[in-house]
Write a protein that holds these residues in place. Structure first.
Motif, PDB file in Angstrom:
ATOM      1  N   UNK A  27       0.830  -1.204   0.000  1.00 47.34           N
ATOM      2  CA  UNK A  27       0.000   0.000   0.000  1.00 47.34           C
ATOM      3  C   UNK A  27       0.865   1.254   0.000  1.00 47.34           C
ATOM      4  N   UNK A  28       1.898   1.276   0.819  1.00 41.58           N
ATOM      5  CA  UNK A  28       2.780   2.440   0.898  1.00 41.58           C
ATOM      6  C   UNK A  28       3.528   2.636  -0.415  1.00 41.58           C
ATOM      7  N   UNK A  29       3.998   1.560  -1.001  1.00 46.63           N
ATOM      8  CA  UNK A  29       4.750   1.662  -2.253  1.00 46.63           C
ATOM      9  C   UNK A  29       3.875   2.151  -3.405  1.00 46.63           C
ATOM     10  N   UNK A  30       2.582   1.851  -3.345  1.00 38.00           N
ATOM     11  CA  UNK A  30       1.677   2.301  -4.405  1.00 38.00           C
ATOM     12  C   UNK A  30       1.193   3.734  -4.166  1.00 38.00           C
ATOM     13  N   UNK A  31       1.650   4.368  -3.099  1.00 39.49           N
ATOM     14  CA  UNK A  31       1.305   5.752  -2.844  1.00 39.49           C
ATOM     15  C   UNK A  31       0.122   5.952  -1.914  1.00 39.49           C
ATOM     16  N   UNK A  32      -0.496   4.866  -1.473  1.00 43.59           N
ATOM     17  CA  UNK A  32      -1.613   4.989  -0.540  1.00 43.59           C
ATOM     18  C   UNK A  32      -1.101   4.926   0.893  1.00 43.59           C
ATOM     19  N   UNK A  33      -1.960   5.242   1.823  1.00 41.76           N
ATOM     20  CA  UNK A  33      -1.563   5.180   3.230  1.00 41.76           C
ATOM     21  C   UNK A  33      -1.830   3.784   3.784  1.00 41.76           C
ATOM     22  N   UNK A  34      -1.106   3.458   4.837  1.00 43.13           N
ATOM     23  CA  UNK A  34      -1.292   2.159   5.486  1.00 43.13           C
ATOM     24  C   UNK A  34      -2.663   2.111   6.149  1.00 43.13           C
ATOM     25  N   UNK A  35      -3.234   0.928   6.176  1.00 44.44           N
ATOM     26  CA  UNK A  35      -4.495   0.743   6.891  1.00 44.44           C
ATOM     27  C   UNK A  35      -4.193   0.743   8.387  1.00 44.44           C
ATOM     28  N   UNK A  36      -4.976   1.463   9.177  1.00 40.54           N
ATOM     29  CA  UNK A  36      -4.730   1.429  10.620  1.00 40.54           C
ATOM     30  C   UNK A  36      -5.096   0.050  11.185  1.00 40.54           C
ATOM     31  N   UNK A  37      -4.325  -0.392  12.133  1.00 40.19           N
ATOM     32  CA  UNK A  37      -4.589  -1.690  12.771  1.00 40.19           C
ATOM     33  C   UNK A  37      -5.820  -1.552  13.671  1.00 40.19           C
ATOM     34  N   UNK A  38      -6.691  -2.523  13.573  1.00 35.13           N
ATOM     35  CA  UNK A  38      -7.875  -2.520  14.427  1.00 35.13           C
ATOM     36  C   UNK A  38      -7.482  -3.009  15.814  1.00 35.13           C
ATOM     37  N   UNK A  39      -8.280  -2.698  16.827  1.00 36.08           N
ATOM     38  CA  UNK A  39      -7.970  -3.206  18.172  1.00 36.08           C
ATOM     39  C   UNK A  39      -7.870  -4.735  18.214  1.00 36.08           C
ATOM     40  N   UNK A  40      -8.671  -5.404  17.403  1.00 33.85           N
ATOM     41  CA  UNK A  40      -8.599  -6.871  17.352  1.00 33.85           C
ATOM     42  C   UNK A  40      -7.268  -7.359  16.809  1.00 33.85           C
ATOM     43  N   UNK A  41      -6.776  -6.694  15.762  1.00 33.38           N
ATOM     44  CA  UNK A  41      -5.486  -7.074  15.189  1.00 33.38           C
ATOM     45  C   UNK A  41      -4.356  -6.823  16.178  1.00 33.38           C
ATOM     46  N   UNK A  42      -4.426  -5.711  16.884  1.00 30.54           N
ATOM     47  CA  UNK A  42      -3.402  -5.413  17.893  1.00 30.54           C
ATOM     48  C   UNK A  42      -3.454  -6.450  19.011  1.00 30.54           C
ATOM     49  N   UNK A  43      -4.660  -6.826  19.425  1.00 32.39           N
ATOM     50  CA  UNK A  43      -4.818  -7.840  20.476  1.00 32.39           C
ATOM     51  C   UNK A  43      -4.255  -9.187  20.056  1.00 32.39           C
ATOM     52  N   UNK A  44      -4.529  -9.574  18.819  1.00 31.35           N
ATOM     53  CA  UNK A  44      -4.006 -10.848  18.312  1.00 31.35           C
ATOM     54  C   UNK A  44      -2.481 -10.805  18.248  1.00 31.35           C
ATOM     55  N   UNK A  45      -1.922  -9.680  17.764  1.00 29.03           N
ATOM     56  CA  UNK A  45      -0.471  -9.543  17.700  1.00 29.03           C
ATOM     57  C   UNK A  45       0.150  -9.670  19.085  1.00 29.03           C
ATOM     58  N   UNK A  46      -0.425  -8.966  20.058  1.00 34.90           N
ATOM     59  CA  UNK A  46       0.127  -9.007  21.416  1.00 34.90           C
ATOM     60  C   UNK A  46       0.005 -10.406  22.022  1.00 34.90           C
ATOM     61  N   UNK A  47      -1.115 -11.074  21.770  1.00 33.45           N
ATOM     62  CA  UNK A  47      -1.297 -12.428  22.298  1.00 33.45           C
ATOM     63  C   UNK A  47      -0.283 -13.391  21.681  1.00 33.45           C
ATOM     64  N   UNK A  48      -0.091 -13.296  20.365  1.00 33.18           N
ATOM     65  CA  UNK A  48       0.880 -14.173  19.695  1.00 33.18           C
ATOM     66  C   UNK A  48       2.288 -13.879  20.203  1.00 33.18           C
ATOM     67  N   UNK A  49       2.633 -12.592  20.336  1.00 34.87           N
ATOM     68  CA  UNK A  49       3.956 -12.238  20.843  1.00 34.87           C
ATOM     69  C   UNK A  49       4.157 -12.775  22.259  1.00 34.87           C
ATOM     70  N   UNK A  50       3.136 -12.669  23.097  1.00 30.52           N
ATOM     71  CA  UNK A  50       3.210 -13.162  24.469  1.00 30.52           C
ATOM     72  C   UNK A  50       3.435 -14.676  24.502  1.00 30.52           C
TER      73      UNK A  50
END
Length: 60
Positions: A27-50
């Motif tokens: 997305x960034x390379x094509x000139x668009x902005x990154x999609x903001x991470x949803x709270x669910x995505x952040x929660x999943x990332x933190x759980x997986x990292x933990x």
């Protein structure tokens, strides 16, 4: 030891989320902005990292 565990945990977590990271970079390379991470995505990332960090701590 703590630094090593954290970096290994982030590396494994990054490997798990490679598809999402590649999509955001495309997305960034094509000139668009990154999609903001949803709270669910952040929660999943933190759980997986933990879980990865605990697994590495048990192994090391």
């Amino acid at each position: 030891m703590l630094f090593t565990m954290a970096m290994l945990g982030l590396t494994v977590t990054m490997a798990i989320f490679t598809r999402y990271i590649r999509r955001q970079l495309a997305l960034v390379r094509s000139g668009r902005t990154m999609e903001p991470a949803t709270p669910g995505q952040v929660g999943i990332f933190m759980a997986v990292f933990f879980v990865v960090a605990l697994s590495l701590a048990a192994v090391l």
